[in-house]
Design a protein around this motif. Structure first.
Motif, PDB file in Angstrom:
ATOM      1  N   VAL A   1      -3.176 -25.267 -17.827  1.00 41.45           N
ATOM      2  CA  VAL A   1      -2.718 -24.149 -17.214  1.00 41.45           C
ATOM      3  C   VAL A   1      -3.060 -24.378 -15.513  1.00 41.45           C
TER       4      VAL A   1
ATOM      5  N   LEU B   1      -5.239 -23.005  -9.022  1.00 40.45           N
ATOM      6  CA  LEU B   1      -5.909 -23.083 -10.355  1.00 40.45           C
ATOM      7  C   LEU B   1      -5.588 -23.947 -11.216  1.00 40.45           C
TER       8      LEU B   1
ATOM      9  N   ARG C   1      -6.736 -25.347 -15.180  1.00 42.55           N
ATOM     10  CA  ARG C   1      -7.720 -25.283 -16.330  1.00 42.55           C
ATOM     11  C   ARG C   1      -7.195 -26.098 -17.479  1.00 42.55           C
TER      12      ARG C   1
ATOM     13  N   GLU D   1      -6.899 -18.196 -24.746  1.00 46.77           N
ATOM     14  CA  GLU D   1      -7.269 -18.503 -23.234  1.00 46.77           C
ATOM     15  C   GLU D   1      -6.458 -18.314 -22.206  1.00 46.77           C
TER      16      GLU D   1
ATOM     17  N   THR E   1      -6.558 -15.625 -18.180  1.00 46.68           N
ATOM     18  CA  THR E   1      -6.130 -16.359 -17.308  1.00 46.68           C
ATOM     19  C   THR E   1      -4.993 -15.401 -16.669  1.00 46.68           C
TER      20      THR E   1
ATOM     21  N   TYR F   1      -6.924 -12.654 -14.845  1.00 43.72           N
ATOM     22  CA  TYR F   1      -7.777 -13.098 -13.797  1.00 43.72           C
ATOM     23  C   TYR F   1      -6.699 -13.258 -12.623  1.00 43.72           C
ATOM     24  N   TYR F   2      -5.344 -13.505 -13.089  1.00 44.85           N
ATOM     25  CA  TYR F   2      -4.508 -13.682 -11.905  1.00 44.85           C
ATOM     26  C   TYR F   2      -4.030 -12.243 -11.075  1.00 44.85           C
TER      27      TYR F   2
END
Length: 331
Positions: free
Chosen positions: A213, A224, A226, A250, A254, A257-258
């Motif tokens: 990602v 970012l 990952r 997962e 993410t 977090y964004y």
């Protein structure tokens, strides 16, 4: 470094290699470019199986277990592409987990290239899992006031083995690149033409055994990356085939977090490339979690393709990393 790193060439060389080789577990793909009509276009591509146990991808150890079997497979495919039209300069795409791709911020701007390398190695020392003196490192200064660098690191024993192996087959490795970086090179002009200035987008590279990602902000700044779906522990090598639920577990943090940590509010698109046709709800899953329009990477939209090249969607997905590598920094 005693010789110029292929990862450095990825960032610096303006000339597209013209021939891309993508290696992944159980399969290889080759993409050939032609410049007969001016701008490079894809004029031939091939995907073929690899013999079992000829490769074991790893960040820390040499990957090639059976050079004879791997060499025969590559030579057979090169014959199918007409000897690559005599091309000897080759770009190599490898699984993302063979390299460590990260964005590294520094407290102050380095005064020279050598100081930059030293400072980046110091910052990466704890996260790499191996001695930085055994690392090939490449970097690109990202836009902005704070000194930040897109950094690529590979173990010397890994990249050196590929270089030496392909040299014995008669090819100069002009470029070594992780698959997701190669694909993002293809995607960048597509995103720039479709999205508003200052827009953010995610790119999800869904490989058979892992997925990566990546977040790009302001259309051009990767912040970012990952790679997931790997073994717990050292993260070296793929785990068993992951499920749609594994992917979802997962993707959810993410997306959170964004929105919450990065305070993201300009997300305009989710792009993806998938080698997992069994993940039938992938597009809906990504669209729901990121709350943004989602679409697959379309190779024909990303680069020129010869009119007589027959290529369905599955083949386009399989060869896209090789095609991006072949374009090199001209993408």
């Amino acid at each position: 470094m005693s010789r110029r790193s292929p990862l450095i060439r990825w960032l610096l060389d303006p000339e597209p290699p013209g021939l891309g080789l993508d290696l992944r577990t159980g399969e290889l793909s080759v993409a050939r470019l032609s410049t007969k009509r001016g701008k490079p276009e894809l004029d031939l591509c091939v995907t073929a199986p690899l013999p079992p146990n000829c490769l074991a991808f790893s960040m820390l150890e040499p990957n090639i277990l059976d050079p004879k079997a791997l060499g025969q497979s590559i030579e057979k495919v090169m014959l199918r592409v007409g000897g690559a039209n005599g091309a000897k300069r080759l770009a190599l795409s490898l699984p993302d987990y063979v390299a460590r791709i990260s964005v590294v911020k520094l407290a102050e701007a380095p005064r020279s290239t050598s100081e930059t390398i030293d400072m980046l190695k110091f910052r990466l020392k704890k996260s790499l899992g191996f001695d930085t003196e055994k690392a090939r490192i490449a970097f690109e200064r990202l836009p902005g006031i704070t000194p930040a660098y897109l950094t690529g690191v590979m173990h010397e024993s890994v990249v050196g083995q590929y270089e030496d192996f392909l040299a014995e087959l008669g090819f100069e490795v002009g470029l070594v690149i992780p698959a997701s970086v190669s694909l993002r090179q293809l995607l960048a002009p597509v995103a720039s033409s479709k999205l508003a200035p200052g827009a953010d987008y995610f790119f999800v590279n869904v490989e058979r055994e892992y997925f990566t990602v990546s977040l790009v902000r302001d259309l051009e700044v990767p912040v970012l990356t990952r790679t997931l779906g790997l073994r717990s522990g050292d993260g070296d090598g793929p785990a068993a085939i992951y499920s749609e639920d594994d992917l979802l577990r997962e993707i959810i943090p993410t997306a959170i977090y964004y929105r919450e940590n990065l305070k993201g509010s300009s997300l305009e698109r989710i792009y993806y490339r998938s080698l997992r046709p069994d993940l039938i709800h992938l597009r809906e899953l990504l669209e729901e979690q990121f709350e943004a329009p989602t679409e697959p990477l379309n190779l024909r939209s990303a680069m020129g393709v010869a009119e007589n090249l027959k290529m369905d969607a599955a083949l386009a997905d399989s060869v896209s990393a090789a095609a991006g590598a072949a374009l090199g920094s001209a993408a």
